[in-house]
Design an enzyme around this catalytic site. Structure first.
Site, mmCIF file in Angstrom:
data_model
loop_
_atom_site.group_PDB
_atom_site.id
_atom_site.type_symbol
_atom_site.label_atom_id
_atom_site.label_comp_id
_atom_site.label_asym_id
_atom_site.label_seq_id
_atom_site.Cartn_x
_atom_site.Cartn_y
_atom_site.Cartn_z
ATOM 1 N N ASP A 38 3.862 -1.624 6.390
ATOM 2 C CA ASP A 38 4.625 -0.832 7.355
ATOM 3 C C ASP A 38 5.939 -0.357 6.749
ATOM 4 O O ASP A 38 6.533 -1.055 5.925
ATOM 5 C CB ASP A 38 4.889 -1.693 8.601
ATOM 6 C CG ASP A 38 5.277 -0.862 9.805
ATOM 7 O OD1 ASP A 38 5.107 0.377 9.765
ATOM 8 O OD2 ASP A 38 5.756 -1.451 10.786
ATOM 9 N N HIS A 55 4.259 7.705 2.285
ATOM 10 C CA HIS A 55 2.876 7.231 2.147
ATOM 11 C C HIS A 55 2.417 7.286 0.691
ATOM 12 O O HIS A 55 1.703 6.397 0.222
ATOM 13 C CB HIS A 55 1.946 8.072 3.019
ATOM 14 C CG HIS A 55 2.182 7.908 4.485
ATOM 15 N ND1 HIS A 55 2.239 6.675 5.093
ATOM 16 C CD2 HIS A 55 2.380 8.833 5.472
ATOM 17 C CE1 HIS A 55 2.458 6.833 6.394
ATOM 18 N NE2 HIS A 55 2.557 8.129 6.643
ATOM 19 N N LEU A 149 -10.990 -10.609 -7.625
ATOM 20 C CA LEU A 149 -10.300 -10.341 -6.365
ATOM 21 C C LEU A 149 -11.097 -9.380 -5.501
ATOM 22 O O LEU A 149 -11.598 -8.356 -5.981
ATOM 23 C CB LEU A 149 -8.920 -9.735 -6.644
ATOM 24 C CG LEU A 149 -8.145 -9.202 -5.429
ATOM 25 C CD1 LEU A 149 -7.601 -10.355 -4.601
ATOM 26 C CD2 LEU A 149 -7.020 -8.276 -5.851
#
Length: 264
Positions: A38, A55, A149
């Site tokens: 955020d 972004h 991962l």
């Protein structure tokens, strides 16, 4: 208490990232870290830039944090990339966000493959634009055999929607006689969720100073350790991730019991 005080003092003295990383790896790491990324828009606004610039900067941080989490030995990293509510944003911003997976996975995929990272997505993929779907599906296919991962993107994801869909599927199977109402349990509901093949998050991180879950993994976060920071996502870095992990490692996870605090 004394142990916690000593630990905090040691971290204050040691500023070397490699030393902190090594210390963190000597203790119990969270297997699954989930992050609500955020603050991209506020980061851009502070610099008098358009929201899309925030972004784009945030995408670079995804690369950095994924690489570092993999180095640490984290098993699963779930990133809240786009919620079912984010479609309400201005069309220009939504269109840009739908292009980011294509650019991110297009440029970063060779490195993900080299690092043995497996890409996954949870959310409603059918409602995504074709170009976004292609990029995500290609990355999942290209990394399907990797066993390092797990980079799990929550894309077009909403937890309430996920739970409703699960309940609807269970209700249909009860109606068809495949299962009975008495057989419905937490374990059964788990198996109908988008996370059925994942472990529950051990640690949730949310950036930007907001202290809420925003319809993210509401069922799965029941016993997750929460860590909030005022740092905006584009300013989040390896040191920030280590700080969250170090906080996690000081906590006594009791799961409703009295682990380490038994009453005689």
């Amino acid at each position: 208490m004394l142990k916690k005080l000593i630990r905090k003092n040691e971290k204050t003295i040691s500023k070397d990232m490699n030393d902190r990383k090594a210390k963190a790896q000597q203790e119990q790491l969270p297997n699954h870290i989930a992050i609500i990324m955020d603050g991209n828009g506020r980061w851009a606004k502070k610099r008098t830039l358009p929201r899309i610039a925030g972004h784009y900067e945030g995408m670079k941080i995804v690369k950095k944090i994924t690489r570092f989490a993999n180095e640490l030995g984290i098993k699963t990293l779930t990133l809240y990339a786009f919620s079912t509510e984010n479609w309400k944003r201005p069309k220009l911003e939504v269109d840009f966000l739908m292009r980011l997976p294509e650019e991110f996975l297009g440029t970063y995929l060779p490195e993900l493959i080299e690092q043995n990272v497996r890409v996954n997505m949870m959310g409603n993929i059918e409602s995504l634009p074709e170009h976004t779907k292609r990029a995500v599906t290609n990355a999942m296919n290209q990394t399907a055999n990797n066993d390092g991962l797990l980079l799990n993107f929550a894309l077009n994801y909403g937890s309430r929607d996920e739970i409703v869909q699960a309940v609807q599927k269970i209700a249909n199977e009860v109606q068809e006689g495949k299962i009975t109402a008495d057989s419905i349990s937490e374990k059964l509901l788990d198996s109908y969720l988008m996370t059925k093949d994942l472990t529950e998050p051990d640690l949730l991180i949310r950036t930007s100073g907001e202290v809420r879950l925003s319809n993210f993994m509401l069922w799965q976060l029941a016993y997750t350790e929460l860590w909030f920071t005022d740092t905006l996502w584009p300013d989040f870095d390896e040191s920030s991730l280590l700080e969250a992990i170090e906080s996690f490692q000081t906590r006594n996870r009791r799961y409703g019991g009295l682990k380490g605090e038994e009453i005689n």
